[in-house]
Motif scaffolding. Structure first.
Motif, PDB file in Angstrom:
ATOM      1  N   MET A 128       0.841  -1.190   0.000  1.00  0.00           N
ATOM      2  CA  MET A 128       0.000   0.000   0.000  1.00  0.00           C
ATOM      3  C   MET A 128       0.878   1.242   0.000  1.00  0.00           C
ATOM      4  N   ALA A 129       0.266   2.411   0.138  1.00  0.00           N
ATOM      5  CA  ALA A 129       0.994   3.652  -0.106  1.00  0.00           C
ATOM      6  C   ALA A 129       1.415   4.361   1.173  1.00  0.00           C
ATOM      7  N   LYS A 157      -6.381   9.907   8.776  1.00  0.00           N
ATOM      8  CA  LYS A 157      -5.319   8.941   9.092  1.00  0.00           C
ATOM      9  C   LYS A 157      -5.907   7.613   9.547  1.00  0.00           C
ATOM     10  N   PHE A 158      -6.874   7.657  10.449  1.00  0.00           N
ATOM     11  CA  PHE A 158      -7.463   6.433  10.991  1.00  0.00           C
ATOM     12  C   PHE A 158      -8.038   5.565   9.878  1.00  0.00           C
ATOM     13  N   ASN A 159      -8.794   6.179   8.981  1.00  0.00           N
ATOM     14  CA  ASN A 159      -9.472   5.397   7.947  1.00  0.00           C
ATOM     15  C   ASN A 159      -8.529   4.933   6.848  1.00  0.00           C
ATOM     16  N   LEU A 160      -7.542   5.739   6.491  1.00  0.00           N
ATOM     17  CA  LEU A 160      -6.584   5.296   5.485  1.00  0.00           C
ATOM     18  C   LEU A 160      -5.697   4.185   6.020  1.00  0.00           C
ATOM     19  N   GLU A 161      -5.370   4.231   7.298  1.00  0.00           N
ATOM     20  CA  GLU A 161      -4.570   3.156   7.875  1.00  0.00           C
ATOM     21  C   GLU A 161      -5.401   1.888   8.059  1.00  0.00           C
ATOM     22  N   LEU A 162      -6.714   2.047   8.248  1.00  0.00           N
ATOM     23  CA  LEU A 162      -7.584   0.873   8.315  1.00  0.00           C
ATOM     24  C   LEU A 162      -7.512   0.058   7.031  1.00  0.00           C
ATOM     25  N   VAL A 163      -7.400   0.752   5.896  1.00  0.00           N
ATOM     26  CA  VAL A 163      -7.373   0.038   4.614  1.00  0.00           C
ATOM     27  C   VAL A 163      -5.956  -0.307   4.183  1.00  0.00           C
ATOM     28  N   GLY A 164      -4.963  -0.037   5.049  1.00  0.00           N
ATOM     29  CA  GLY A 164      -3.623  -0.551   4.802  1.00  0.00           C
ATOM     30  C   GLY A 164      -2.541   0.437   4.462  1.00  0.00           C
ATOM     31  N   HIS A 165      -2.867   1.736   4.350  1.00  0.00           N
ATOM     32  CA  HIS A 165      -1.848   2.725   4.025  1.00  0.00           C
ATOM     33  C   HIS A 165      -1.051   3.116   5.275  1.00  0.00           C
ATOM     34  N   THR A 166       0.113   3.715   5.061  1.00  0.00           N
ATOM     35  CA  THR A 166       0.924   4.281   6.133  1.00  0.00           C
ATOM     36  C   THR A 166       0.845   5.796   6.036  1.00  0.00           C
ATOM     37  N   CYS A 167       0.505   6.460   7.126  1.00  0.00           N
ATOM     38  CA  CYS A 167       0.256   7.904   7.079  1.00  0.00           C
ATOM     39  C   CYS A 167       1.146   8.667   8.055  1.00  0.00           C
ATOM     40  N   SER A 168       1.591   9.854   7.610  1.00  0.00           N
ATOM     41  CA  SER A 168       2.265  10.815   8.470  1.00  0.00           C
ATOM     42  C   SER A 168       1.389  12.054   8.559  1.00  0.00           C
ATOM     43  N   THR A 209     -14.225  18.418  -1.404  1.00  0.00           N
ATOM     44  CA  THR A 209     -14.630  19.487  -0.491  1.00  0.00           C
ATOM     45  C   THR A 209     -15.197  18.929   0.811  1.00  0.00           C
ATOM     46  N   LYS A 210     -15.000  19.692   1.874  1.00  0.00           N
ATOM     47  CA  LYS A 210     -15.553  19.366   3.181  1.00  0.00           C
ATOM     48  C   LYS A 210     -16.998  19.873   3.260  1.00  0.00           C
ATOM     49  N   PRO A 211     -17.856  19.177   4.017  1.00  0.00           N
ATOM     50  CA  PRO A 211     -17.618  17.865   4.621  1.00  0.00           C
ATOM     51  C   PRO A 211     -17.623  16.776   3.556  1.00  0.00           C
ATOM     52  N   PHE A 212     -16.846  15.744   3.757  1.00  0.00           N
ATOM     53  CA  PHE A 212     -16.717  14.702   2.749  1.00  0.00           C
ATOM     54  C   PHE A 212     -17.096  13.349   3.327  1.00  0.00           C
ATOM     55  N   ASP A 213     -17.441  12.452   2.443  1.00  0.00           N
ATOM     56  CA  ASP A 213     -17.738  11.065   2.803  1.00  0.00           C
ATOM     57  C   ASP A 213     -16.416  10.309   2.856  1.00  0.00           C
ATOM     58  N   ILE A 214     -16.110   9.655   3.964  1.00  0.00           N
ATOM     59  CA  ILE A 214     -14.804   9.017   4.112  1.00  0.00           C
ATOM     60  C   ILE A 214     -14.604   7.897   3.105  1.00  0.00           C
ATOM     61  N   VAL A 215     -15.667   7.198   2.740  1.00  0.00           N
ATOM     62  CA  VAL A 215     -15.546   6.149   1.728  1.00  0.00           C
ATOM     63  C   VAL A 215     -15.195   6.759   0.381  1.00  0.00           C
ATOM     64  N   GLU A 216     -15.789   7.914   0.072  1.00  0.00           N
ATOM     65  CA  GLU A 216     -15.444   8.602  -1.169  1.00  0.00           C
ATOM     66  C   GLU A 216     -13.975   8.996  -1.171  1.00  0.00           C
ATOM     67  N   LEU A 217     -13.484   9.498  -0.045  1.00  0.00           N
ATOM     68  CA  LEU A 217     -12.069   9.863   0.034  1.00  0.00           C
ATOM     69  C   LEU A 217     -11.181   8.646  -0.193  1.00  0.00           C
ATOM     70  N   VAL A 218     -11.510   7.527   0.441  1.00  0.00           N
ATOM     71  CA  VAL A 218     -10.727   6.306   0.257  1.00  0.00           C
ATOM     72  C   VAL A 218     -10.716   5.889  -1.204  1.00  0.00           C
ATOM     73  N   GLU A 219     -11.861   5.982  -1.871  1.00  0.00           N
ATOM     74  CA  GLU A 219     -11.945   5.604  -3.279  1.00  0.00           C
ATOM     75  C   GLU A 219     -11.149   6.567  -4.160  1.00  0.00           C
ATOM     76  N   ARG A 220     -11.175   7.844  -3.837  1.00  0.00           N
ATOM     77  CA  ARG A 220     -10.411   8.822  -4.620  1.00  0.00           C
ATOM     78  C   ARG A 220      -8.910   8.611  -4.434  1.00  0.00           C
ATOM     79  N   VAL A 221      -8.517   8.293  -3.219  1.00  0.00           N
ATOM     80  CA  VAL A 221      -7.112   7.956  -2.975  1.00  0.00           C
ATOM     81  C   VAL A 221      -6.721   6.757  -3.821  1.00  0.00           C
TER      82      VAL A 221
END
Length: 215
Positions: free
Chosen positions: A1-2, A18-29, A97-109
């Protein structure tokens, strides 16, 4: 992952991303202002930067003048067409744009990483191996035949692993709004995937919501 850098001054939003991106396997700073964000982006190699526009010290737009070669997704409350156009002209790969759907953000990433070749081309767990590029699935070394929609659904679940997805959301992500039916079709496809791959313990039913791929 990224490996992903999050530059967002609102700690609650930064932590949520950070919490949600790391849930799906990414490493975040995480950094919380433009100056620290620019220093971090220039010092280390990241696969993607999630960047707020309105930041202390340096704005996201100002930071973009110095960032080269790293994909950027703007996440901001500035939602006018003029702001979006400015962001894209500065080289942003996406703008949400905020507010955003976290699933949408994960999909866009996921979409940006796929375009920039920074995302994983395969995923393995237990005795299962999924090859995204050639759309093949193997169990204990033997290929398992999945229908196109079954593979699409499995891919969405894996890419959003550990996140609960409603049946309606799965219809949107897999059938892309053009499916005229009810949510029972999701249940049918989930059951087929479970049976073919023997992963009933991995695809969990979320009561009164939908499903979650747990790993």
């Amino acid at each position: 992952m990224a490996k992903i850098l999050i530059v967002e001054d609102e700690k609650a939003i930064n932590d949520l991303i950070k919490f949600n991106l790391e849930l799906v396997g990414h490493t975040c700073s995480q950094v919380f202002d433009g100056e620290s964000g620019l220093e971090e982006a220039l010092k280390f190699q990241y696969d993607l930067i999630i960047l707020d526009v309105m930041l202390p010290k340096y704005s996201g737009f100002e930071m973009m003048k110095y960032i080269e070669g790293t994909p950027v997704i703007f996440v901001t409350a500035k939602s006018t067409a003029q702001d979006r156009i400015k962001g894209f002209r500065l080289g942003a790969d996406d703008y949400i744009t905020k507010p955003f759907d976290i699933v949408e953000l994960v999909e866009r990433v996921k979409a940006v990483l796929r375009r920039t070749k920074a995302d994983a081309k395969c995923f393995a767990f237990d005795d299962i191996r999924i090859e995204f590029d050639n759309r093949r699935v193997y169990k204990a070394g033997k290929e398992v035949s999945l229908k196109p929609r079954e593979f699409d659904l499995l891919e969405v679940l894996v890419n959003n692993r550990n996140l609960a997805l409603s049946r309606e959301r799965l219809l949107q992500l897999v059938w892309e709004y053009d499916f005229e039916g009810d949510t029972r079709t999701v249940d049918v496809h989930i059951q087929r995937i479970r049976q073919k791959l023997g992963i009933s313990d991995r695809i969990q039913t979320v009561y009164k919501t939908g499903y979650r791929f747990e790993i």
